[in-house]
Enzyme design. Structure first.
Site, PDB file in Angstrom:
ATOM      1  N   SER A 144     -10.345   7.480  40.396  1.00 63.00           N
ATOM      2  CA  SER A 144     -11.594   7.443  41.169  1.00 63.00           C
ATOM      3  C   SER A 144     -11.943   8.837  41.656  1.00 63.00           C
ATOM      4  O   SER A 144     -11.123   9.756  41.587  1.00 63.00           O
ATOM      5  CB  SER A 144     -11.427   6.510  42.368  1.00 63.00           C
ATOM      6  OG  SER A 144     -10.707   7.183  43.376  1.00 63.00           O
ATOM      7  N   LYS A 145     -13.152   8.969  42.173  1.00 62.14           N
ATOM      8  CA  LYS A 145     -13.560  10.308  42.637  1.00 62.14           C
ATOM      9  C   LYS A 145     -12.715  10.758  43.828  1.00 62.14           C
ATOM     10  O   LYS A 145     -12.526  11.941  44.034  1.00 62.14           O
ATOM     11  CB  LYS A 145     -15.048  10.351  42.941  1.00 62.14           C
ATOM     12  CG  LYS A 145     -15.519   9.433  44.034  1.00 62.14           C
ATOM     13  CD  LYS A 145     -17.020   9.634  44.232  1.00 62.14           C
ATOM     14  CE  LYS A 145     -17.529   8.769  45.368  1.00 62.14           C
ATOM     15  NZ  LYS A 145     -18.975   8.903  45.533  1.00 62.14           N
ATOM     16  N   ARG A 146     -12.193   9.787  44.578  1.00 63.07           N
ATOM     17  CA  ARG A 146     -11.330  10.138  45.727  1.00 63.07           C
ATOM     18  C   ARG A 146      -9.984  10.739  45.273  1.00 63.07           C
ATOM     19  O   ARG A 146      -9.354  11.480  46.006  1.00 63.07           O
ATOM     20  CB  ARG A 146     -10.987   8.901  46.552  1.00 63.07           C
ATOM     21  CG  ARG A 146     -12.156   8.133  47.029  1.00 63.07           C
ATOM     22  CD  ARG A 146     -12.501   8.433  48.481  1.00 63.07           C
ATOM     23  NE  ARG A 146     -13.831   7.928  48.738  1.00 63.07           N
ATOM     24  CZ  ARG A 146     -14.944   8.632  48.625  1.00 63.07           C
ATOM     25  NH1 ARG A 146     -14.890   9.914  48.350  1.00 63.07           N
ATOM     26  NH2 ARG A 146     -16.120   8.094  48.825  1.00 63.07           N
ATOM     27  N   ASP A 147      -9.549  10.363  44.070  1.00 58.01           N
ATOM     28  CA  ASP A 147      -8.244  10.848  43.601  1.00 58.01           C
ATOM     29  C   ASP A 147      -8.218  12.364  43.472  1.00 58.01           C
ATOM     30  O   ASP A 147      -7.174  12.980  43.607  1.00 58.01           O
ATOM     31  CB  ASP A 147      -7.887  10.213  42.251  1.00 58.01           C
ATOM     32  CG  ASP A 147      -7.605   8.729  42.405  1.00 58.01           C
ATOM     33  OD1 ASP A 147      -7.153   8.337  43.497  1.00 58.01           O
ATOM     34  OD2 ASP A 147      -7.842   7.970  41.455  1.00 58.01           O
TER      35      ASP A 147
END
Ligand code: GLU
Length: 500
Positions: A261-264
């Protein structure tokens, strides 16, 4: 049949790296088959539209070299390539489905739908679906009489158009990656295909455009697999030949647990977007470009996230990728995102670049802020490229190659420094020949050390720290040859007067 493929992102934010891989696979197939690679902007959902996202997508593709043959910036015969500019067209197709009894008008307001959902939830059904079982209870052209419908339409009552999913039907298709896939129509909802604002939803716009743009292969992420059941039905309703489908495996977190995900990116300290994204009032993200990746290296890395050429080659140029690519070598299982591997690829591409090209890149990117002369910059690039993952680190890590060391490993120096050696160090520096080569110097210095009965382990570390401040770095003799005799001597004098 000519191959026409499309990359069809929605401009809802920066393009995720998984999207770049989707674009890449589409591009590779098109180029391999002498086909056409199309960019279509799917911007029918006004509520999710993000300013700047389309430009970002186009800039990302350009940076990667995945330049569309047709698209918003490259008109072809099938345009416009932005769905918002095709709005009127979808209406006609939705109407055709209604006329043929394959879709219907639904007049339920958002409040009414909400009320039914709540009512169902109170009765223990938390999963209310507008479908072939419930549609008769709702307010639509299936449940109402012809006159009622006519009146509502004449009164200008807002409506959506929903797909009329048949009951007890198995919907099957063959996916080029997943093989035979079947869905039970009783599990499918009557999806909205035209919204009350007159805009089509993704499902309608997507298949109408794929048909009109004569798309031969739909290559997209696995998350669209379940929608394909609806799409296949619509192709049948319209009597159109459907394209081939290929649903790509997910890109997984480094742990292999769940989708990347973009949070990763922030969590694990690596980029998940091709370019920097700095919106005014929202979260910022770093890009692969700004992290110092070469686009060719990034693409090579991405190509291998879910595909391989079937032999043991790992480094493939764009031409080689095109040549080796085939959909049947794409794997079904998710591909773990391994950032170390991405860095390794980047390093391999740096090493393969000529020193002059690398020096030009540093100049072009304005990284040569100390204005190192080109010839020297090129030598520095050559000395450093095997020691860094990113070209952006060449001048940072090789700082001492073009100016006085910024710091000194005084601890090691204190251990290794022996005043008895001072005259020998001076004599060694005298041996530096500005026009000579590093091998000659290495040979001469090592002979000298042996002849004088000195210890390599005392002399060489001191020389190294004198020149570079650190025990790490490229070959010492290459470094000294690059610096030249006068600079080596100046550094020695600085060290012996200030640090000893
Ligand atoms: N607009 C969809 C997306 O954003 C396209 C999916 C497809 O390729 O059909 O991914």
């Amino acid at each position: 049949m000519s191959v026409r493929v499309r990359f069809a992102p929605s401009p809802t934010g920066p393009l995720h790296i998984g999207g770049v891989r989707t674009a890449l696979y589409n591009y590779l197939l098109a180029k391999k088959m002498g086909g056409t690679f199309i960019l279509r902007i799917e911007d029918t959902d006004q509520t999710r539209y993000v300013q700047g996202a389309e430009d970002y997508i186009i800039e990302s593709l350009n940076w990667c070299g995945l330049v569309p043959d047709e698209g918003p910036n490259k008109q072809g015969e099938y345009g416009p390539y932005r769905q918002s500019e095709r709005k009127d067209l979808y209406h006609e197709y939705a109407q055709k489905l209604v006329n043929d009894g394959n879709a219907y008008y639904a007049f339920d307001t958002a409040e009414e739908l909400e009320a039914i959902r709540n009512e169902e939830a109170e009765n223990g059904n938390h999963n209310f679906k507008y479908d072939s079982f419930t549609r008769r209870k709702m307010k639509n052209s299936v449940s109402l009489t012809g006159d009622e419908v006519k009146m509502l339409l004449e009164n200008g009552t807002p409506y959506t158009i929903r797909l009329k999913i048949p009951q007890d039907t198995v919907i099957s298709f063959t996916d080029l990656i997943r093989g035979d896939v079947s869905f039970d129509s009783n599990e499918l909802d009557d999806k909205v295909i035209l919204k009350a604002d007159g805009m089509p939803t993704y499902h309608l716009a997507n298949i109408v455009d794929d048909h009109l743009m004569e798309i031969s292969h739909v290559i997209r992420g696995e998350e669209w697999l379940s929608s394909t059941a609806h799409h296949v039905l619509m192709y049948e309703f319209f009597g159109w030949q459907r394209p081939e489908f290929a649903h790509l495996p997910l890109i997984l977190k480094p742990s292999g647990q769940g989708k990347l995900s973009k949070r990763d990116g922030a969590k694990f300290g690596f980029p998940v977007f091709p370019l920097d994204w700095h919106p005014e009032n929202d979260e910022s993200f770093e890009g692969f470009r700004e992290a110092g990746f070469l686009p060719e290296a990034l693409l090579n890395f991405l190509a291998f996230l879910g595909w391989n050429p079937g032999d043991d080659r790992e480094i493939l140029s764009m031409d080689e990728l095109i040549d080796a690519f085939s959909i049947d070598k794409i794997v079904k299982s998710g591909a773990k995102f391994d950032y170390d591997k991405a860095k390794w690829y980047n390093q391999q591409y740096l090493i393969a670049m000529s020193n002059d090209d690398l020096a030009r890149l540093l100049n072009d990117e304005n990284l040569n802020t100390s204005d190192v002369p080109f010839e020297k910059l090129s030598r520095i690039a050559g000395m450093m490229k095997e020691r860094v993952y990113f070209y952006t680190d060449i001048l940072r890590d090789g700082q001492y190659l073009y100016e006085k060391p910024a710091s000194y490993d005084t601890e090691t120096l204190a251990k290794k420094w022996n005043p008895i050696n001072e005259p020998f160090l001076v004599q060694i520096i005298e041996m530096v020949n500005d026009d000579g080569n590093a091998d000659e110097l290495s040979h001469a210095v090592k002979n000298f050390i042996a002849d004088k009965g000195l210890k390599m382990g005392e002399i060489l570390p001191v020389l190294r720290i004198t020149m570079t401040g650190t025990m790490k770095g490229p070959d010492l003799f290459e470094t000294m040859t690059l610096l030249g005799k006068d600079e080596c001597m100046a550094r020695y004098n600085y060290l012996s007067t200030n640090l000893i």
